[in-house]
Design an enzyme around this catalytic site. Structure first.
Site, PDB file in Angstrom:
ATOM      1  N   LYS A  88      55.930  32.635  26.820  1.00 24.54           N
ATOM      2  CA  LYS A  88      54.966  33.627  27.338  1.00 24.54           C
ATOM      3  C   LYS A  88      55.324  34.028  28.764  1.00 24.54           C
ATOM      4  O   LYS A  88      55.367  35.210  29.091  1.00 24.54           O
ATOM      5  CB  LYS A  88      53.554  33.017  27.330  1.00 24.54           C
ATOM      6  CG  LYS A  88      52.544  33.834  28.114  1.00 24.54           C
ATOM      7  CD  LYS A  88      51.159  33.224  28.088  1.00 24.54           C
ATOM      8  CE  LYS A  88      50.879  32.228  29.186  1.00 24.54           C
ATOM      9  NZ  LYS A  88      50.701  32.801  30.526  1.00 24.54           N
TER      10      LYS A  88
ATOM     11  N   ASP B  23      41.633  37.535  44.212  1.00 24.30           N
ATOM     12  CA  ASP B  23      42.771  37.524  45.130  1.00 24.30           C
ATOM     13  C   ASP B  23      42.470  38.399  46.339  1.00 24.30           C
ATOM     14  O   ASP B  23      41.814  39.418  46.217  1.00 24.30           O
ATOM     15  CB  ASP B  23      44.020  38.089  44.463  1.00 24.30           C
ATOM     16  CG  ASP B  23      44.593  37.112  43.471  1.00 24.30           C
ATOM     17  OD1 ASP B  23      45.030  37.562  42.405  1.00 24.30           O
ATOM     18  OD2 ASP B  23      44.575  35.910  43.754  1.00 24.30           O
TER      19      ASP B  23
HETATM   20  N1  EPU Z   1      50.432  32.100  45.739  1.00 25.79           N
HETATM   21  C1  EPU Z   1      50.120  32.576  46.982  1.00 25.79           C
HETATM   22  N2  EPU Z   1      50.605  33.769  47.371  1.00 25.79           N
HETATM   23  C2  EPU Z   1      51.399  34.537  46.572  1.00 25.79           C
HETATM   24  C3  EPU Z   1      51.720  34.054  45.291  1.00 25.79           C
HETATM   25  C4  EPU Z   1      51.215  32.817  44.904  1.00 25.79           C
HETATM   26  O1  EPU Z   1      49.413  31.929  47.724  1.00 25.79           O
HETATM   27  O2  EPU Z   1      51.805  35.630  46.995  1.00 25.79           O
HETATM   28  C5  EPU Z   1      49.855  30.800  45.300  1.00 25.79           C
HETATM   29  C6  EPU Z   1      48.910  30.987  44.124  1.00 25.79           C
HETATM   30  O3  EPU Z   1      47.610  31.327  44.554  1.00 25.79           O
HETATM   31  C7  EPU Z   1      48.982  29.640  43.458  1.00 25.79           C
HETATM   32  C8  EPU Z   1      50.418  29.189  43.703  1.00 25.79           C
HETATM   33  O4  EPU Z   1      50.884  29.981  44.798  1.00 25.79           O
HETATM   34  O5  EPU Z   1      48.115  28.733  44.064  1.00 25.79           O
HETATM   35  C9  EPU Z   1      51.349  29.347  42.506  1.00 25.79           C
HETATM   36  O6  EPU Z   1      51.455  30.692  42.170  1.00 25.79           O
HETATM   37  P1  EPU Z   1      52.736  31.329  41.452  1.00 25.79           P
HETATM   38  O7  EPU Z   1      52.931  32.701  42.015  1.00 25.79           O
HETATM   39  O8  EPU Z   1      53.888  30.387  41.509  1.00 25.79           O
HETATM   40  O9  EPU Z   1      52.246  31.425  39.955  1.00 25.79           O
HETATM   41  P2  EPU Z   1      52.030  32.683  39.070  1.00 25.79           P
HETATM   42  O10 EPU Z   1      53.262  33.523  39.063  1.00 25.79           O
HETATM   43  O11 EPU Z   1      50.741  33.338  39.395  1.00 25.79           O
HETATM   44  C10 EPU Z   1      53.016  31.507  36.945  1.00 25.79           C
HETATM   45  C11 EPU Z   1      52.551  31.280  35.535  1.00 25.79           C
HETATM   46  C12 EPU Z   1      51.464  30.220  35.493  1.00 25.79           C
HETATM   47  C13 EPU Z   1      52.020  28.942  36.095  1.00 25.79           C
HETATM   48  C14 EPU Z   1      52.521  29.218  37.523  1.00 25.79           C
HETATM   49  C15 EPU Z   1      53.164  28.017  38.185  1.00 25.79           C
HETATM   50  C16 EPU Z   1      52.879  33.435  34.513  1.00 25.79           C
HETATM   51  C17 EPU Z   1      52.273  34.612  33.861  1.00 25.79           C
HETATM   52  N3  EPU Z   1      52.046  32.515  34.980  1.00 25.79           N
HETATM   53  O12 EPU Z   1      51.871  31.999  37.646  1.00 25.79           O
HETATM   54  O13 EPU Z   1      51.168  30.001  34.109  1.00 25.79           O
HETATM   55  O14 EPU Z   1      51.024  27.966  36.113  1.00 25.79           O
HETATM   56  O15 EPU Z   1      53.502  30.275  37.485  1.00 25.79           O
HETATM   57  O16 EPU Z   1      54.215  27.547  37.425  1.00 25.79           O
HETATM   58  O17 EPU Z   1      54.089  33.296  34.563  1.00 25.79           O
HETATM   59  C18 EPU Z   1      49.827  29.614  32.215  1.00 25.79           C
HETATM   60  O18 EPU Z   1      50.797  29.966  31.533  1.00 25.79           O
HETATM   61  O19 EPU Z   1      48.803  29.093  31.705  1.00 25.79           O
HETATM   62  C19 EPU Z   1      49.879  29.819  33.666  1.00 25.79           C
HETATM   63  C20 EPU Z   1      48.809  29.791  34.433  1.00 25.79           C
END
Ligand code: EPU
Length: 444
Positions: A33, A129
């Site tokens: 996914k 956000d």
């Molecule tokens: N964060 C910031 N600023 C940013 C970006 C992120 O503070 O600009 C913080 C977020 O608030 C969070 C942390 O950094 O606390 C991790 O965020 P990240 O950007 O790494 O995650 P994401 O891209 O939003 C993806 C997956 C998540 C998975 C995380 C971590 C997708 C669609 N989602 O989220 O998957 O947990 O990486 O590996 O790729 C799931 O599949 O159930 C899921 C939540």
């Protein structure tokens, strides 16, 4: 003793698990996914037909398909062959509506491709956000470094590239955000000049995106490392690509084996993407062995307690933390789970308490004192992984566990009930059809 069934509103879907079976069999792993959604977004970078293989039939893929259609693409997903064709026209739209972004935060991954290809994007800000605090600040800072103007207008994140388009930049991410790495990587492929992205995420899904982009004609160095170097090109071409297997689904089947003391052949799972998970499962007493087409997990009769802390890849994935917590709840001894990525993930811990888990939540830590078994109860899923982990926990709970909030699970799993039934689990899904008279007061 099984408690009386919960009063249930008519029309409410639930997954009903009767605990006590020891799983035995094979479960399949489709494409990830968290990769396919970004690969679909990346298709916007090129005119023509991008063909993705191994695409899971999940709600989030349907949402991304709808988002791409509204931007002007034709999208066809054939569930039987797991093939998704995204046909992108020469002209695409630039607006991602709140309705879709609200349903799926990963919609934000069209921001980079649209800004790079069109020079502008309007993408609804996902709820909760705020720029500058948490959530999207790294995406925004990176795009600004590449020359874009970015502001929020009526709930939309609006980007505008300079007249000549985005330009290369040196970007240091303060945290290896998966989403920011992907957006900036995609944006950099069409930027003018060299972009160096430092401190990036190294998840296998990022490598998968790099592979797609390179096949499309992008110049990207440093795959698999925390420093990506991208030399922008004028245009990219649409290609065919197979999505990397879903390590979180694979981990779900692995934990289902461990929790029930069963044996599961995880077909299509890649053990090399689950190094830390395999270490923790082995420490808990499971056997984990690679086989030609995946890996096999044999669960212990009673798991040993292990401490687990989530970290960006190659650390223990936050998406598997609820499963580790479920296993810890059944362990011989006490363990500490530490969540370093998403604080809201511990809502799951309180649902696990409803199943009899003995635990204390303290900030980002949970202390769990293991018990020999759990006891079935109605519980509520708060997100995709929490939902699946409650189903898995229910496999080792006495009596019946009713998992509500099933829609969350459908976002990331093709058919969790069919997969677990294939392993011998007593699990079904139903819709409460008959109004329950005990609800009179609630409804009135
Ligand atoms: N964060 C910031 N600023 C940013 C970006 C992120 O503070 O600009 C913080 C977020 O608030 C969070 C942390 O950094 O606390 C991790 O965020 P990240 O950007 O790494 O995650 P994401 O891209 O939003 C993806 C997956 C998540 C998975 C995380 C971590 C997708 C669609 N989602 O989220 O998957 O947990 O990486 O590996 O790729 C799931 O599949 O159930 C899921 C939540």
């Amino acid at each position: 003793m099984t408690p009386a069934a919960a009063p249930t509103l008519p029309g409410v879907e639930r997954i009903i698990v009767t605990g006590g079976t020891v799983l035995d069999g094979t479960a399949d792993v489709p494409g990830a996914k968290n990769s396919v959604l970004k690969l679909m977004a990346a298709s916007l970078l090129a005119e023509g037909r991008t063909v993705l293989e191994g695409v899971p039939t999940i709600v989030d893929v349907r949402i991304m398909a709808e988002l791409l259609r509204r931007l002007g693409a034709e999208v066809e997903h054939d569930a039987a062959s797991r093939t998704c064709v995204v046909d992108v026209p020469a002209e695409v739209g630039h607006r991602a509506d709140y309705e879709l972004v609200r349903a799926m935060r990963a919609s934000i991954s069209v921001l980079g491709p649209l800004t790079a290809r069109l020079g502008r994007a309007d993408v609804a800000v996902p709820g909760g956000d705020a720029i500058g605090s948490r959530g999207l600040d790294l995406h925004v800072e990176g795009l600004r470094a590449m020359g874009a103007e970015v502001h929020v207008d009526h709930g939309y994140l609006v980007t505008q590239a300079p007249p000549g388009g985005l330009h290369g930049a040196d970007v240091h991410l303060a945290f290896p955000s998966v989403g920011a790495t992907e957006n900036l990587l995609m944006a950099a492929t069409l930027a003018d000049g060299r972009t160096t992205l430092q401190g990036v995420a190294r998840e296998p899904e990022i490598d998968d995106l790099v592979d797609l982009l390179v096949a499309m004609g992008a110049q990207v160095g440093g795959r698999g490392t925390s420093r990506l170097v991208v030399d922008g090109v004028r245009r990219l071409g649409a290609v065919r690509h197979t999505v990397v297997p879903d390590r979180v689904v694979a981990g779900t089947w692995a934990y289902a084996a461990a929790v029930t003391g069963g044996r599961v052949h995880v077909r299509g799972g890649r053990l090399e993407h689950l190094g830390m998970v395999a270490d923790k499962l082995r420490a808990a007493g499971a056997e984990v062995d690679a086989v030609a087409d995946g890996f096999v997990v044999r669960g212990p009769r009673r798991p040993r307690a292990v401490d687990v802390a989530t970290l960006p890849y190659p650390g223990f994935p936050t998406d598997l933390q609820p499963f580790a917590l479920a296993l810890a709840a059944l362990a011989d001894g006490s363990g500490v789970l530490t969540e370093n990525l998403f604080e809201a993930r511990f809502r799951f811990a309180h649902e696990l308490e409803r199943l009899g888990a003995d635990l204390v939540v303290d900030g980002s830590h949970v202390l769990v004192r293991g018990r020999p078994s759990l006891s079935g109860a109605p519980v509520e899923a708060s997100d995709i992984r929490a939902g699946a982990a409650l189903v898995v926990a229910g496999l080792r709970a006495e009596g019946t566990t009713e998992v509500h909030g099933v829609a969350h699970v459908d976002r990331g799993y093709e058919d969790v009930v069919a997969s677990l039934r294939g392993l011998g689990a007593d699990v079904r899904r139903d819709v409460a059809a008959v109004p329950d008279e005990r609800l009179g007061g609630v409804l009135g």
